[in-house]
Write a protein that holds these residues in place. Structure first.
Motif, short mmCIF file in Angstrom:
data_model
loop_
_atom_site.label_atom_id
_atom_site.label_comp_id
_atom_site.label_asym_id
_atom_site.label_seq_id
_atom_site.Cartn_x
_atom_site.Cartn_y
_atom_site.Cartn_z
N ASP A 69 -33.74 17.55 51.50
CA ASP A 69 -34.23 18.83 51.00
C ASP A 69 -33.12 19.59 50.26
O ASP A 69 -33.35 20.15 49.19
CB ASP A 69 -34.76 19.65 52.18
N GLU A 70 -31.93 19.56 50.84
CA GLU A 70 -30.79 20.23 50.19
C GLU A 70 -30.43 19.55 48.87
O GLU A 70 -30.08 20.22 47.90
CB GLU A 70 -29.58 20.21 51.12
N ALA A 71 -30.52 18.23 48.81
CA ALA A 71 -30.20 17.51 47.58
C ALA A 71 -31.20 17.84 46.48
O ALA A 71 -30.82 18.04 45.32
CB ALA A 71 -30.17 16.01 47.84
N VAL A 72 -32.48 17.93 46.83
CA VAL A 72 -33.50 18.29 45.83
C VAL A 72 -33.28 19.73 45.38
O VAL A 72 -33.34 20.03 44.18
CB VAL A 72 -34.92 18.10 46.41
N ALA A 74 -30.49 21.34 45.29
CA ALA A 74 -29.28 21.39 44.46
C ALA A 74 -29.58 20.98 43.02
O ALA A 74 -28.93 21.46 42.09
CB ALA A 74 -28.20 20.49 45.06
N CYS A 75 -30.56 20.10 42.83
CA CYS A 75 -30.95 19.71 41.48
C CYS A 75 -31.62 20.87 40.74
O CYS A 75 -31.64 20.88 39.50
CB CYS A 75 -31.90 18.51 41.51
N GLY A 76 -32.15 21.82 41.47
CA GLY A 76 -32.85 22.95 40.85
C GLY A 76 -31.99 24.19 40.67
O GLY A 76 -32.48 25.23 40.23
N GLU A 77 -30.71 24.11 40.99
CA GLU A 77 -29.82 25.27 40.83
C GLU A 77 -29.62 25.57 39.35
O GLU A 77 -29.52 24.67 38.53
CB GLU A 77 -28.46 25.00 41.49
N PRO A 78 -29.52 26.86 38.99
CA PRO A 78 -29.28 27.20 37.58
C PRO A 78 -27.89 26.71 37.14
O PRO A 78 -26.98 26.57 37.94
CB PRO A 78 -29.35 28.72 37.55
N GLY A 79 -27.77 26.47 35.87
CA GLY A 79 -26.51 26.02 35.32
C GLY A 79 -26.41 24.51 35.36
O GLY A 79 -27.34 23.80 35.76
N PRO A 80 -25.26 23.99 34.95
CA PRO A 80 -25.10 22.53 34.96
C PRO A 80 -25.06 21.99 36.40
O PRO A 80 -24.50 22.61 37.29
CB PRO A 80 -23.77 22.31 34.25
N VAL A 81 -25.67 20.85 36.57
CA VAL A 81 -25.75 20.23 37.90
C VAL A 81 -24.52 19.35 38.09
O VAL A 81 -24.23 18.50 37.24
CB VAL A 81 -27.04 19.40 38.04
N PRO A 82 -23.78 19.54 39.18
CA PRO A 82 -22.59 18.70 39.41
C PRO A 82 -22.97 17.23 39.61
O PRO A 82 -24.04 16.91 40.12
CB PRO A 82 -21.97 19.27 40.70
N ARG A 87 -24.99 11.73 43.39
CA ARG A 87 -24.57 10.84 44.49
C ARG A 87 -25.30 11.22 45.77
O ARG A 87 -25.79 10.35 46.49
CB ARG A 87 -23.05 10.94 44.69
N ASP A 88 -25.40 12.53 46.05
CA ASP A 88 -26.10 12.97 47.26
C ASP A 88 -27.57 12.56 47.23
O ASP A 88 -28.10 12.08 48.23
CB ASP A 88 -25.99 14.49 47.41
N CYS A 89 -28.21 12.72 46.08
CA CYS A 89 -29.62 12.32 45.97
C CYS A 89 -29.77 10.82 46.16
O CYS A 89 -30.70 10.35 46.82
CB CYS A 89 -30.19 12.72 44.61
N LEU A 91 -27.77 8.78 47.87
CA LEU A 91 -27.55 8.43 49.28
C LEU A 91 -28.74 8.80 50.15
O LEU A 91 -29.14 8.04 51.04
CB LEU A 91 -26.28 9.11 49.80
N GLN A 92 -29.33 9.97 49.89
CA GLN A 92 -30.50 10.37 50.66
C GLN A 92 -31.69 9.46 50.36
O GLN A 92 -32.47 9.14 51.25
CB GLN A 92 -30.87 11.83 50.36
N SER A 93 -31.79 9.04 49.12
CA SER A 93 -32.88 8.13 48.74
C SER A 93 -32.73 6.78 49.46
O SER A 93 -33.71 6.22 49.96
CB SER A 93 -32.86 7.93 47.23
N ILE A 94 -31.50 6.28 49.54
CA ILE A 94 -31.25 5.02 50.24
C ILE A 94 -31.63 5.16 51.71
O ILE A 94 -32.30 4.30 52.28
CB ILE A 94 -29.78 4.60 50.08
#
Length: 178
Positions: A69-72, A74-82, A87-89, A91-94
């Motif tokens: 949930d946190e990884a998803v 983080a993808c929606g945060e404004p500005g450029p996505v780190p 990597r977090d997404c 790892l969570q997907s795996i």
């Protein structure tokens, strides 16, 4: 009491038929020998054992939903996505994929638990899809206004994550005390 056939009795029908078959074809027509013993029938686990196994995987899946949930989000945060977010997404997907595979390999036989297992697998498939879609939106090659608006609308896994928790809690209430 008769223990055999008389020496002048005709041969049994199968023996006469086999004698009529040419010798080079005999290996093809001989019946297979019967197995001497039967394999034991595997013992199926009881419903409470199946329920415990299902709950063990669901507990891990619910615990894994927090970081996913946190990884998803983080993808929606404004500005450029780190880049670390990708990597977090990943790892969570795996982790969720492995849990879904374990869930499908449980060997559940109870019809009610099979339905719950299938529902849990669908909910985990949604979580996997959500992780993938959020990465696609966050790391698009050429972001356009429409995809950027969709990316900024990401804030987590949503209702299916809650549905998985409710399913786990409902199954836990069915577990016999002991």
């Amino acid at each position: 009491m008769r223990t055999g056939t008389a020496p002048d009795a005709p041969a049994p029908r199968a023996a006469r038929w086999l004698a009529a078959v040419p010798s080079f074809l005999r290996p093809l027509v001989r019946p297979r020998p019967r197995p001497r013993h039967r394999r034991p029938v595997p013992v199926r686990p009881s419903r409470p054992d199946q329920l415990r196994a299902l709950l063990a995987v669901l507990d891990e899946a619910v615990a894994a939903q927090g970081p996913a949930d946190e990884a998803v989000a983080a993808c929606g945060e404004p500005g450029p996505v780190p880049r670390g977010t990708a990597r977090d997404c990943g790892l969570q997907s795996i982790g969720l994929h492995r849990l879904r595979a374990r869930l499908q390999d449980l060997g559940t036989t109870d019809p009610d638990l099979l339905a719950a297992q299938a529902r849990a697998a669908r909910l985990l498939a949604y979580d996997l899809w959500m992780l993938r879609a959020s990465m696609n939106l966050a790391f698009a090659d050429r972001p356009v206004a429409r995809t950027e608006a969709a990316r900024l609308g990401l804030n987590g896994l949503g209702r299916p994550a809650d549905d998985l928790r409710r399913l786990r809690d409902t199954l836990r209430a069915e577990l016999p005390e002991g």
